[in-house]
Design a protein around this motif. Sequence first.
Motif, short mmCIF file in Angstrom:
data_model
loop_
_atom_site.label_atom_id
_atom_site.label_comp_id
_atom_site.label_asym_id
_atom_site.label_seq_id
_atom_site.Cartn_x
_atom_site.Cartn_y
_atom_site.Cartn_z
N UNK A 119 66.20 -30.21 64.63
CA UNK A 119 65.18 -31.20 64.91
C UNK A 119 64.36 -31.54 63.67
N UNK A 120 64.04 -30.53 62.89
CA UNK A 120 63.29 -30.78 61.65
C UNK A 120 64.15 -31.49 60.62
N UNK A 121 65.46 -31.21 60.64
CA UNK A 121 66.36 -31.86 59.70
C UNK A 121 66.52 -33.35 60.03
N UNK A 122 66.53 -33.68 61.32
CA UNK A 122 66.69 -35.08 61.72
C UNK A 122 65.37 -35.83 61.59
N UNK A 123 64.30 -35.26 62.12
CA UNK A 123 63.01 -35.94 62.16
C UNK A 123 62.11 -35.40 61.06
N UNK A 124 62.43 -35.72 59.84
CA UNK A 124 61.65 -35.21 58.72
C UNK A 124 60.21 -35.66 58.75
N UNK A 125 59.95 -36.83 59.35
CA UNK A 125 58.58 -37.35 59.40
C UNK A 125 57.78 -36.75 60.54
N UNK A 126 58.41 -35.97 61.40
CA UNK A 126 57.73 -35.38 62.55
C UNK A 126 57.71 -33.87 62.46
N UNK A 127 57.30 -33.36 61.32
CA UNK A 127 57.17 -31.92 61.16
C UNK A 127 56.05 -31.39 62.07
N UNK A 128 56.14 -30.13 62.50
CA UNK A 128 55.07 -29.56 63.32
C UNK A 128 53.69 -29.76 62.69
N UNK A 129 52.74 -30.19 63.52
CA UNK A 129 51.41 -30.53 63.04
C UNK A 129 51.18 -32.03 62.99
N UNK A 130 52.26 -32.81 63.07
CA UNK A 130 52.17 -34.26 63.07
C UNK A 130 51.93 -34.76 64.49
N UNK A 131 51.24 -35.89 64.62
CA UNK A 131 51.09 -36.52 65.92
C UNK A 131 52.06 -37.69 65.99
#
Length: 266
Positions: A119-131
């Motif tokens: 998930x982090x590899x696909x959604x690089x802009x949505x790292x934990x802590x992001x809204x």
Amino acid sequence: MTPRDVGLPEDGQRRVPGLRREEVALLARISVDYYLRLEQGRERRPSPQVLEALSDALLLDDDGRLHLYRVAGMTPLPRRESRVERADPQLLSLAELWDRTPALILGRAYDVLAANTLGRAVFGHLQPGTNLLLAMFLDPSVRSFYGDWATAAANVVAGFHFLEGARPHDPRIQEVLRTAAKESREFADLWRRRDARGKSAAAKLLLHPDVGELTLRMQTFDVRSAPGQQLIVYHAQEGTRTADALRLLGSLAATRPDHENDPHGR
């Protein structure tokens, strides 16, 4: 329940192992006579405050509390939400087993609480802590990530309207709403449309900077252990270019240092 469960002394002989009426009434801060009338069915209209007091006295979980309100023919009062949310570690451990399935855990205000490695590899802009909502409108890189940004943005706003309707007084939801309305005219225009719908099964076209186009199906699941949180799971049809690209991203993620693969983004 036993007296020990609620911190009461187990004094003398007891006819039953559970709590006495007087003890329940004491814990709920109601009179013994009123509790007796409830128990015998002579009092049929307890107030929400009494039901909350009984829920707390009997240490009911969310299901037990909901059942108590249903028995009384009432709708539960909204509970005060903690401002600090965390993903269930066991749920995240389960998601980490899915090496071909990107997954995100969202909080009740679309805060990204955690993601599995893919998930982090696909959604690089949505790292934990992001809204998710704020990133959609305030992060320029997001526009080029979604193949159809306008549709994705409208769906996110409709989903947030749905969340806000369920928890209109939640401080975190209101905080995100104020920020988005202040910083983005596009968000404000969409919000005024008042579309409201939860996340559902859908296909998304993503333009990943490393592997190009990804066509992913999305499924959304409510997290029962944390009401308001959602588990978002993406998958690709086997044998497609997207499935091959996910394997490649998984291999790349596996070679990164451990701190870059921390599910909480630390």
